[in-house]
Design an enzyme around this catalytic site. Structure first.
Site, short mmCIF file in Angstrom:
data_model
loop_
_atom_site.label_atom_id
_atom_site.label_comp_id
_atom_site.label_asym_id
_atom_site.label_seq_id
_atom_site.Cartn_x
_atom_site.Cartn_y
_atom_site.Cartn_z
N THR A 111 0.99 -1.43 0.10
CA THR A 111 0.09 0.02 0.05
C THR A 111 0.82 1.27 0.05
O THR A 111 2.03 1.25 0.66
CB THR A 111 -0.92 -0.13 1.35
OG1 THR A 111 -1.77 1.24 1.12
CG2 THR A 111 -0.33 -0.08 2.56
N HIS B 42 2.72 -11.47 14.38
CA HIS B 42 3.64 -12.07 15.11
C HIS B 42 3.50 -13.48 15.41
O HIS B 42 4.41 -14.26 15.99
CB HIS B 42 3.75 -11.24 16.51
CG HIS B 42 5.47 -11.25 16.71
ND1 HIS B 42 6.11 -12.18 16.57
CD2 HIS B 42 5.74 -10.33 17.69
CE1 HIS B 42 7.25 -11.65 17.13
NE2 HIS B 42 7.16 -10.69 17.85
#
Length: 398
Positions: A317, A369
């Site tokens: 993006t 994560h």
């Protein structure tokens, strides 16, 4: 001959759609391939055009109604023209008539029901004495103060409301915007999202672009050499080296993808969409640039197809086109990472003990994560930085 007007065939990932706007009303003459109705889904607005010259004979699904794949939404009469208007009707159209005694467009009917206006005299300005949505809005705006009090509990129409010296406008959230909101909330609540940052010296890419942009455009039939192509190819090479960043989580399983399908976030009037570049590892720089430009143009015109936004293993993006200097992009599930580009800005940098003014860009990598460790995320982002600061390495794959 009567032809059925049906909703488009939706892919498996799209359960249903919503009738957004009927551009033509029953009896109104239309030409072949002229736009009849917009169907809004979670990802894109689909257009249904006239199958032949003729007119809509019946609307089954009104604006705001939910439709399923291939569901019947109306009938079309091939060869029919506009409904003839009786001689007495032009005079009648200028005088109020009870809404129950005249024809209502789907949008007007919905507003009449929402505002309890059944049996109320509304001036009809549409063809053949048809009451349009604009007629109802005008009636509401001209109504006496007592009328709104009786319908205060009804859903508010799309209109401006005077609140003293302040003006408020209530507009229903579009289906696409609702889905974007759901996806963003899903990403923040179901992933262990973390963002790491780095900065890249854009001078090597800018120098290379300046040196070859004219030759590049001439060689590749008008395709312009931009910055996105370099980032897409650099990300593709980095994804090969760090496959966990290109993976996705499916329940308790990790799915490693042996290909690089990179989504490029594109802003449009209706919201943010992410068309996907398929098999980027097999695409040249010119193909990448041409495809991205095509996606951007069609996104602004609402012409992107559902199949072009399916899948994807990684997303890029670019908030820099709007002037963003730094941001934390949100993941696009089930993907586990997204790269954020930002504004190129001249800054003083220390280079070999000397201060130089260089065009710098902050890069942001948001990652899940649960799957990607901090070490791997940082190394991935550093890999992109090194490839961009020495673009020859992208071609040499070193």
């Amino acid at each position: 001959m009567t032809i059925e007007i049906k909703a488009p065939t939706f892919p498996e990932s799209v359960a249903d759609g919503t009738v957004a706007t009927w551009h033509k009303q029953p009896g109104e003459a239309v030409s072949r391939d002229e736009l009849l109705v917009d169907i809004e889904t979670d990802k894109v607005v689909l257009e249904i055009v006239a199958p032949a010259d003729g007119a809509i004979s019946e609307i089954i699904k009104a604006e705001g109604d939910t439709v399923l794949s291939d569901e019947l939404i109306g009938h079309f009469e091939e060869g029919a023209g506009a409904v003839p208007t009786p001689e007495a009707e032009p005079a009648a159209a200028t005088e109020p008539a009870a809404s129950a005694e005249i024809k209502l467009s789907p949008a007007a009917r919905k507003m009449v029901e929402e505002n309890n206006l059944k049996g109320v005299a509304i001036v009809a300005t549409g063809k053949g004495g048809l009451v349009t949505k604009e007629d109802v809005v005008k009636h509401l705006s001209n109504a006496t103060p007592a009328a709104p009090a009786a319908t205060a509990a009804a859903p508010a129409p799309i209109m401006e409301m005077d609140a003293g010296d302040k003006i408020e406008k209530r507009v229903p959230m579009t289906r696409l915007r609702k889905r974007i909101a759901e996806r963003l909330l899903e990403a923040t609540s179901t992933t262990a999202m973390l963002t790491t940052f780095n900065e890249v010296n854009m001078e090597p890419v800018m120098t290379l672009r300046k040196q070859y942009k004219d030759l590049f455009e001439k060689t590749h039939n008008g395709v312009r050499l931009g910055f996105m192509g370099f980032f897409v190819k650099a990300a593709c090479e980095a994804l090969k080296r760090y496959p966990a960043v290109n993976a996705s989580i499916d329940g308790d399983d990790i799915v490693y993808h042996g290909y690089q399908d990179i989504g490029v976030a594109v802003s449009s009037d209706k919201g943010l969409v992410v068309p996907v570049l398929r098999d980027v590892e097999n695409m040249g720089l010119a193909t990448v640039e041409d495809t991205i430009r095509s996606y951007g143009s069609r996104a602004r015109d609402g012409k992107l197809g559902l199949e072009e936004m399916q899948g994807g293993t990684f997303t890029i993006t670019n908030g820099g086109v709007f002037g963003s200097l730094l941001s934390t992009p949100i993941l696009n599930p089930p993907q586990t990472a997204i790269l954020g580009m930002h504004k190129i800005q001249d800054r003083p940098m220390a280079v070999n003990g000397e201060v130089k003014i260089l065009p710098m860009m902050y890069l942001a990598l948001s990652y899940d994560h649960r799957l990607i460790d901090g070490k791997e995320a940082v190394q991935f982002l550093v890999c992109i930085k090194e490839l961009l600061e020495d673009p020859a390495r992208i071609l040499l794959e070193i």
